[in-house]
Design a protein around this motif. Structure first.
Motif, PDB file in Angstrom:
ATOM      1  N   SER A  45      22.225   5.791  -0.111  1.00  0.00           N
ATOM      2  CA  SER A  45      22.133   6.694  -1.096  1.00  0.00           C
ATOM      3  C   SER A  45      20.865   7.528  -0.764  1.00  0.00           C
ATOM      4  N   ASP A  46      20.030   7.515   0.481  1.00  0.00           N
ATOM      5  CA  ASP A  46      18.928   8.207   0.596  1.00  0.00           C
ATOM      6  C   ASP A  46      19.307   9.583   0.993  1.00  0.00           C
ATOM      7  N   ARG A  47      18.370  10.596   1.348  1.00  0.00           N
ATOM      8  CA  ARG A  47      18.750  11.853   1.797  1.00  0.00           C
ATOM      9  C   ARG A  47      19.393  12.137   3.263  1.00  0.00           C
ATOM     10  N   GLY A  48      20.527  12.831   3.001  1.00  0.00           N
ATOM     11  CA  GLY A  48      21.136  12.928   4.286  1.00  0.00           C
ATOM     12  C   GLY A  48      22.200  12.275   4.624  1.00  0.00           C
ATOM     13  N   LEU A  49      22.364  11.095   4.133  1.00  0.00           N
ATOM     14  CA  LEU A  49      23.396   9.914   4.263  1.00  0.00           C
ATOM     15  C   LEU A  49      24.838  10.040   3.562  1.00  0.00           C
TER      16      LEU A  49
END
Length: 221
Positions: A45-49
């Protein structure tokens, strides 16, 4: 501690050893069942995933960090009402497993997340480009690639729980810590204290050896 006194104390030592294994084992199982999915969710759920969701990521991250920032002895006391409500008692190894599990879940989840971050982003991007579903990427790419780190993280968690379980003995959680307090500290018997410390050291060495062996076994690099 003379030989006869040691033999009299041996049943209590064996009971304490079993209770410690039970506490650590039960909380470790719960940490695996909850911590691995939580660690995966924190990562993806982190940025860029491929499952980016900043709200979910930040909420879970804040909760995990709050729990991890509380010293275990304080967490143990804070969770006494919850443990009483859940189990009807705050005494014994099963009751001690409740705060141990609460402490272990975010700790292990962060270690799982850290292991997943070591997976090459190129491999993940290739799987996404090939049209693989999120569950397939997790099962076939992320977990196999991060397996050595996940096992190493489990070893670290188990050793930390062993130390925490000794603290649980101070509030009636049973186990080796309880034995050290009741027979070593209260009765001023240093040999009991030394024996319990040696027992904990041996257990840590065994856990570390098994964990290192398992991590090397699954590491295909």
């Amino acid at each position: 501690m003379q030989g006869s006194a040691f033999m009299e104390l041996l049943p209590d030592m064996l009971k304490a050893f079993y209770e410690t294994l039970y506490m650590v084992g039960l909380s470790l199982i719960i940490a695996i069942v909850v911590g691995i999915p939580l660690g995966i969710l924190l990562f993806i759920s982190d940025r860029g995933l491929f499952a980016e969701n900043r709200f979910v990521n930040q909420v879970l991250g804040v909760i995990a960090n709050i729990i991890r920032s509380i010293p275990f002895l304080i967490l143990l006391v804070l969770l006494l009402p919850f443990t009483q409500w859940l189990l009807g008692t705050t005494i014994g190894p099963t009751a001690a497993a409740v705060p141990l599990s609460v402490a272990a879940i975010p700790f292990y989840a962060r270690l799982v997340e850290s292991s997943l971050r070591e997976v090459s982003k190129g491999v993940i991007e290739a799987a996404v480009a090939a049209g693989a579903k999120p569950w397939l990427i997790i099962r076939e790419v992320l977990l196999p690639e991060a397996k050595p780190g996940i096992i190493s993280g489990l070893t670290i968690t188990a050793i930390s729980l062993l130390g925490f379980s000794a603290m649980a003995g101070t509030v009636g959680g049973g186990g080796i810590g309880d034995l050290a307090i009741r027979f070593g500290y209260y009765r001023y018997d240093n040999q009991v204290l030394f024996t319990t410390v040696i027992l904990l050291i041996v257990m840590v060495q065994i856990i570390q050896f098994i964990g290192d062996w398992a991590a090397r076994k699954v590491d295909k690099r």
